[in-house]
Design an enzyme around this catalytic site. Structure first.
Site, PDB file in Angstrom:
ATOM      1  N   HIS A 268      -5.126  -3.569   5.528  1.00 18.18           N
ATOM      2  CA  HIS A 268      -4.554  -3.944   4.230  1.00 18.18           C
ATOM      3  C   HIS A 268      -5.622  -4.497   3.297  1.00 18.18           C
ATOM      4  O   HIS A 268      -5.432  -5.492   2.621  1.00 18.18           O
ATOM      5  CB  HIS A 268      -3.432  -4.966   4.442  1.00 18.18           C
ATOM      6  CG  HIS A 268      -2.709  -5.362   3.178  1.00 18.18           C
ATOM      7  ND1 HIS A 268      -2.117  -4.440   2.328  1.00 18.18           N
ATOM      8  CD2 HIS A 268      -2.490  -6.581   2.613  1.00 18.18           C
ATOM      9  CE1 HIS A 268      -1.566  -5.075   1.313  1.00 18.18           C
ATOM     10  NE2 HIS A 268      -1.780  -6.368   1.447  1.00 18.18           N
TER      11      HIS A 268
ATOM     12  N   ASP B 124       0.836  -1.202   0.000  1.00 18.27           N
ATOM     13  CA  ASP B 124       0.000   0.000   0.000  1.00 18.27           C
ATOM     14  C   ASP B 124       0.875   1.258   0.000  1.00 18.27           C
ATOM     15  O   ASP B 124       0.562   2.249  -0.657  1.00 18.27           O
ATOM     16  CB  ASP B 124      -0.918   0.005   1.225  1.00 18.27           C
ATOM     17  CG  ASP B 124      -1.740  -1.266   1.324  1.00 18.27           C
ATOM     18  OD1 ASP B 124      -2.169  -1.775   0.273  1.00 18.27           O
ATOM     19  OD2 ASP B 124      -1.940  -1.761   2.457  1.00 18.27           O
TER      20      ASP B 124
END
Length: 332
Positions: A180, A152
């Site tokens: 996530h 990310d």
């Protein structure tokens, strides 16, 4: 001596991740484990002219994983099935949760002192599963259990660079916090260093792209895979930072999904978020997670709204992992 184990080494993430680890001069021994093809992957990698010695192991009725893990300093877990078109990270839950639980049980028995880096999705739930298993075994060290959310961060760096015209995305540090998956991923562009100017008409689409970048890859691969190569890079980047910190390098900070009550600075973040597991920038050291850095208080109004959504979703994800870890086998 640094021994790194990749559990799930023959898969779509595991193979490129193992290649990157083999190329690192920081690693002395690379141990590969998977249910198929591991000896072949290990032999192939062993021909590369770098210091790490490579070995590959198959299950062997439960003995293979123990041989692979013996003496491990760092265990990276990309094991599991990949996402397919239309499949969310949550759809993977039952299969991947069971795989992770089994691997963590073996780590608890054979390599309880190892740093554990969980890549297997859904990370929001698999890390709590790992924590529960380690607690039951009496070997849980919150400073050594990490959910790898670096992809990310990597995406945020890359996508912002394309907007602001920076040729090297690595020159921009962007905290990406939360979890996530989807809306639990919250990029804090207001805290980018050096600061970046995101046009207001591009902000929402940029946030969405960071949150759902995995879907972009799944769609582009047209059913033939998910984000394996970028995830392998992200997993390697985090593993390398752990190894450097263990070797004594100072000032290493990288966001990771951790058990907040067990890390210095985590209690204040737990109070702010209402959850026990959360990804924030972590200062890494010889003992693992030395300090959780509270960047939440500096979030702007737009980011605070995103965070409220993330908190709500994470609570359910975390509880799902804890419930799975505590269910008798026949109920799963």
């Amino acid at each position: 001596m640094v021994k790194v184990v990749v559990a799930g080494a023959a898969g779509g993430i595991g193979q490129p991740l193992s290649l990157l680890l083999k190329a690192s001069p920081l690693i002395d021994e690379l141990s590969l484990y998977d249910v198929v093809n591991t000896p072949g992957v290990a032999t192939d990698l062993s021909h590369i002219s770098s210091p790490a010695e490579v070995t590959g192991y198959l299950p062997e009725n439960g003995e293979g994983v123990k041989k692979a893990l013996k003496g491990a300093n760092v265990v990276v877990i990309p094991a599991g099935i990949p996402r397919k078109p239309g499949m969310t990270r949550d759809d993977l839950f039952n299969i991947n949760a069971g795989i992770v639980k089994g691997l963590i049980q073996s780590i608890a028995e054979v390599a309880p002192e190892a740093y554990i880096l969980v890549i297997s999705n859904p990370v929001n739930s698999t890390v709590p599963i790992a924590a529960e298993v380690l607690k039951k075994a009496g070997v849980f060290n919150p400073k050594k259990l990490f959910g790898v959310t670096t992809l990310d961060v990597v995406r945020a760096e890359t996508f912002v660079a394309s907007i602001v015209g920076e040729k090297d995305p690595r020159k921009t540090t962007i905290p990406v916090i939360g979890g996530h998956s989807g809306e639990t991923i919250v990029p804090l562009f207001s805290q980018a260093s050096p600061s970046v100017d995101i046009p207001s008409d591009k902000l929402d689409s940029l946030v969405n792209r960071v949150q759902f970048g995995g879907d972009e890859v799944v769609k582009a691969k047209d059913g033939a895979g998910s984000a394996t190569l970028s995830m392998a890079y992200a997993g390697f980047r985090f593993a390398e930072k752990i190894i450097k910190a263990v070797k004594g390098e100072k000032g290493i900070v990288e966001p990771s999904y951790v058990y907040l009550p067990g890390v210095a600075g985590g209690d204040a973040i737990k109070e702010a978020t209402g959850v026990d597991f959360f990804s924030v920038p972590i200062e890494l050291g010889p003992d693992g997670a030395e300090k959780a850095i509270n960047v939440i208080s500096k979030a702007n109004d737009h980011e605070k709204k995103l965070l409220e959504v993330a908190y709500k979703d994470l609570k359910g994800n975390i509880q799902k992992g804890i419930d799975f870890a505590n269910k008798p086998a026949e109920q799963k």
